[in-house]
Design a protein around this motif. Structure first.
Motif, PDB file in Angstrom:
ATOM      1  N   GLN A 111      38.265  35.816  45.638  1.00  0.00           N
ATOM      2  CA  GLN A 111      38.349  36.353  44.285  1.00  0.00           C
ATOM      3  C   GLN A 111      37.024  36.153  43.560  1.00  0.00           C
ATOM      4  O   GLN A 111      36.428  35.081  43.604  1.00  0.00           O
ATOM      5  CB  GLN A 111      39.461  35.638  43.519  1.00  0.00           C
ATOM      6  CG  GLN A 111      39.736  36.237  42.148  1.00  0.00           C
ATOM      7  CD  GLN A 111      40.910  35.557  41.481  1.00  0.00           C
ATOM      8  OE1 GLN A 111      41.417  34.563  41.978  1.00  0.00           O
ATOM      9  NE2 GLN A 111      41.349  36.100  40.362  1.00  0.00           N
ATOM     10  N   SER A 112      36.545  37.224  42.890  1.00  0.00           N
ATOM     11  CA  SER A 112      35.283  37.133  42.164  1.00  0.00           C
ATOM     12  C   SER A 112      35.498  36.471  40.803  1.00  0.00           C
ATOM     13  O   SER A 112      36.600  36.488  40.254  1.00  0.00           O
ATOM     14  CB  SER A 112      34.681  38.524  41.962  1.00  0.00           C
ATOM     15  OG  SER A 112      35.548  39.316  41.170  1.00  0.00           O
ATOM     16  N   ILE A 113      34.429  35.850  40.287  1.00  0.00           N
ATOM     17  CA  ILE A 113      34.485  35.207  38.974  1.00  0.00           C
ATOM     18  C   ILE A 113      34.032  36.206  37.927  1.00  0.00           C
ATOM     19  O   ILE A 113      32.967  36.813  38.045  1.00  0.00           O
ATOM     20  CB  ILE A 113      33.585  33.962  38.947  1.00  0.00           C
ATOM     21  CG1 ILE A 113      34.040  32.957  40.012  1.00  0.00           C
ATOM     22  CG2 ILE A 113      33.612  33.298  37.575  1.00  0.00           C
ATOM     23  CD1 ILE A 113      33.167  31.732  40.105  1.00  0.00           C
ATOM     24  N   SER A 114      34.833  36.389  36.888  1.00  0.00           N
ATOM     25  CA  SER A 114      34.494  37.350  35.835  1.00  0.00           C
ATOM     26  C   SER A 114      33.275  36.859  35.061  1.00  0.00           C
ATOM     27  O   SER A 114      33.082  35.653  34.873  1.00  0.00           O
ATOM     28  CB  SER A 114      35.671  37.522  34.882  1.00  0.00           C
ATOM     29  OG  SER A 114      36.809  37.993  35.557  1.00  0.00           O
ATOM     30  N   PRO A 115      32.440  37.789  34.566  1.00  0.00           N
ATOM     31  CA  PRO A 115      31.284  37.390  33.753  1.00  0.00           C
ATOM     32  C   PRO A 115      31.734  36.647  32.499  1.00  0.00           C
ATOM     33  O   PRO A 115      32.762  36.967  31.900  1.00  0.00           O
ATOM     34  CB  PRO A 115      30.627  38.728  33.397  1.00  0.00           C
ATOM     35  CG  PRO A 115      31.108  39.692  34.426  1.00  0.00           C
ATOM     36  CD  PRO A 115      32.489  39.240  34.785  1.00  0.00           C
ATOM     37  N   ALA A 116      30.970  35.641  32.115  1.00  0.00           N
ATOM     38  CA  ALA A 116      31.294  34.840  30.938  1.00  0.00           C
ATOM     39  C   ALA A 116      30.706  35.463  29.686  1.00  0.00           C
ATOM     40  O   ALA A 116      29.643  36.095  29.732  1.00  0.00           O
ATOM     41  CB  ALA A 116      30.766  33.418  31.119  1.00  0.00           C
TER      42      ALA A 116
END
Length: 514
Positions: free
Chosen positions: A2-7
């Motif tokens: 799973q990719s990490i969403s931009p902060a």
């Protein structure tokens, strides 16, 4: 995987070396629009580097220097106390070069509020009877007199006087063991004098002990005051002790109530508003949300002929050059720099540093140095010219944006502003300061929505929507300006509903106690 969403972060100026986290940043998070990845945990409101910063290099926020890298800082790294230090740097004061013409609203089009017009033309926002003390030794009896008229304890005492907001005792811890000709006593006398003739008091009683350094006759003389029906004085020793003093005080206050109750509010121009600007319990969002919102309201107030008092000299330190550029004259700008120099000398004499500010709570909220705090703090002052500079508790007679020299400690600072004539206080907070003021009401502005949800019982306006993307600074500035007018017309603030005000009277104590 799973990719990490931009902060989500906030960039305040194209030249900044840091961005501000809107949410908790976790190592590996890509930073939206910045092309960097967070290298570890960074709390909301804190700073993250967006480029490599060499040791000793200046670090910028708001396009201004907030400190110097203590060590090399990598892109994506948390920037805070562990790697950012204070340092000396030259400031170009450019006196008056940024001053500009203010577009004042014509007199017949100015905003109005329902104020109380005194016989001498001064306009009040509240209608109290005040009890002042010349010395700490008379504090207990002063409180006993005021407690007799507390509506929550003795509702019958003021039942026949609905136009009287209350009876308040403003006590302090000074008044003796100081040089009779020194700065400390002069400062206390100026503060007490400002309160004794404040428009928000319909009547004032001053109670002393009798043998103190701060003798009441001398206090009145230095402040150009004379005893009359609305300004009464006496001492414990001349009255025969505590019980007789309390009884006499109650009798005097009782004699003032009928006259105080005759006031009626009437429509007056917003030019009669004098607003003290305060921030306490600041955080990394203060200079992004609540302070700029207050600045937008201040711009409106000034255009409508009113007065705004910026203060807390240690909390403009390092950003004072942005105010000197807006000084109406070179003389005004030089007055401000002179107060900065006084503070540098004062700290040196006491083996202190200007950077003992920010407080622990400020640092937990993301503020690292006083330079950073100052740059966010002056946003409260809006964008109009700086027209005058006053020393602590001096009467403020100029219209427009002015500066009063005070410490950064909020109760001391606001006490000086009210002594100078402020009939309203606006107070921004990010950590959740609980504060109120008497006799001038205080509006509290939350910098973030989490604080608003947690402590809305103490807050009057949520400015967190600016950061959330739900509100606009200018729109909220207009809302706040209208709240100022409503409050000046008698609408109660949260701190008034809670009964704040008497304990927050704190005159600035300076000099040796012997």
């Amino acid at each position: 995987m799973q990719s990490i969403s931009p902060a989500r972060v906030i960039r305040l100026h194209p030249a900044d070396d840091v961005v501000i986290a809107i949410e908790q940043l976790i190592g590996g998070m890509p930073i939206e629009g910045e092309g960097v990845v967070a290298s570890g945990l960074i709390p909301p409101g804190h700073k993250m580097a967006t480029r490599a910063i060499a040791a000793g290099e200046p670090v910028h926020r708001y396009g201004q220097i907030i400190g110097f890298a203590r060590q090399a800082i990598a892109p994506g790294e948390h920037v805070h106390m562990h790697n950012l230090d204070m340092g000396e740097f030259a400031r170009d004061y450019a006196f008056g070069q940024g001053a500009h013409t203010t577009a004042f609203v014509p007199d017949d089009q100015r905003a109005t509020f329902e104020g109380i017009v005194r016989e001498d033309g001064r306009v009040a926002t509240r209608n109290y009877i005040g009890i002042l003390t010349s010395v700490n030794c008379s504090a207990t009896v002063a409180r006993a007199v005021a407690d007799h008229f507390r509506r929550d304890i003795h509702p019958e005492a003021l039942a026949g006087y609905p136009n009287v907001d209350g009876v308040v005792a403003l006590t302090h811890g000074a008044g003796c063991a100081v040089d009779t000709e020194g700065e400390a006593l002069a400062l206390l006398q100026r503060t007490l004098g400002g309160y004794a003739c404040h428009a928000n008091f319909a009547g004032v009683l001053v109670i002393g002990l009798g043998c103190e350094t701060n003798q009441i006759p001398r206090l009145l003389e230095t402040q150009g005051l004379k005893e009359h029906a609305r300004l009464r004085t006496f001492t414990i020793q001349d009255s025969g002790g505590t019980a007789k003093t309390v009884a006499k005080g109650i009798e005097i206050v009782q004699s003032m109530l009928a006259d105080a109750n005759t006031v009626r509010r009437q429509r007056v121009s917003a030019s009669h508003l004098s607003v003290g600007l305060q921030c306490g319990g600041s955080d990394g969002y203060s200079g992004i949300t609540a302070n700029p919102v207050l600045g937008a309201a201040v711009d409106r107030l000034v255009r409508h002929g009113g007065t705004a008092i910026l203060s807390e000299t240690p909390e403009i330190y390092g950003a004072e050059h942005l105010l000197t550029r807006r000084a109406l004259t070179r003389e005004v700008g030089e007055k401000l720099v002179a107060r900065i120099r006084w503070w540098e000398d004062y700290c040196a004499r006491h083996n202190a540093a200007m950077n003992n500010n920010p407080s622990a709570g400020n640092k937990a909220g993301g503020l690292t140095t006083v330079l950073e705090k100052s740059l966010g703090g002056i946003a409260k002052a809006g964008s109009t010219n700086l027209v005058e500079v006053y020393e602590y508790a001096q009467p403020v007679i100029a219209k427009g944006l002015v500066f009063m020299d005070t410490p950064g400690y909020d109760p001391i600072s606001a006490t000086g502003q009210v002594a100078g004539g402020a009939n309203l206080i606006c107070f921004t907070t990010g950590r959740g300061s609980a504060y109120g003021c008497a006799p001038s009401p205080s509006l509290k502005l939350a910098t973030n929505s989490a604080l608003w949800r947690r402590q809305s019982d103490d807050m009057d306006l949520n400015c967190g929507g600016v950061m959330d993307g739900d509100d606009d600074i200018e729109a909220l500035g207009e809302t706040l300006f209208r709240m100022m007018l409503d409050t000046a017309s008698g609408a109660r603030t949260r701190s008034e509903l809670h009964g704040y005000g008497q304990n927050e009277f704190v005159p600035w104590q300076i000099g040796a106690i012997t």
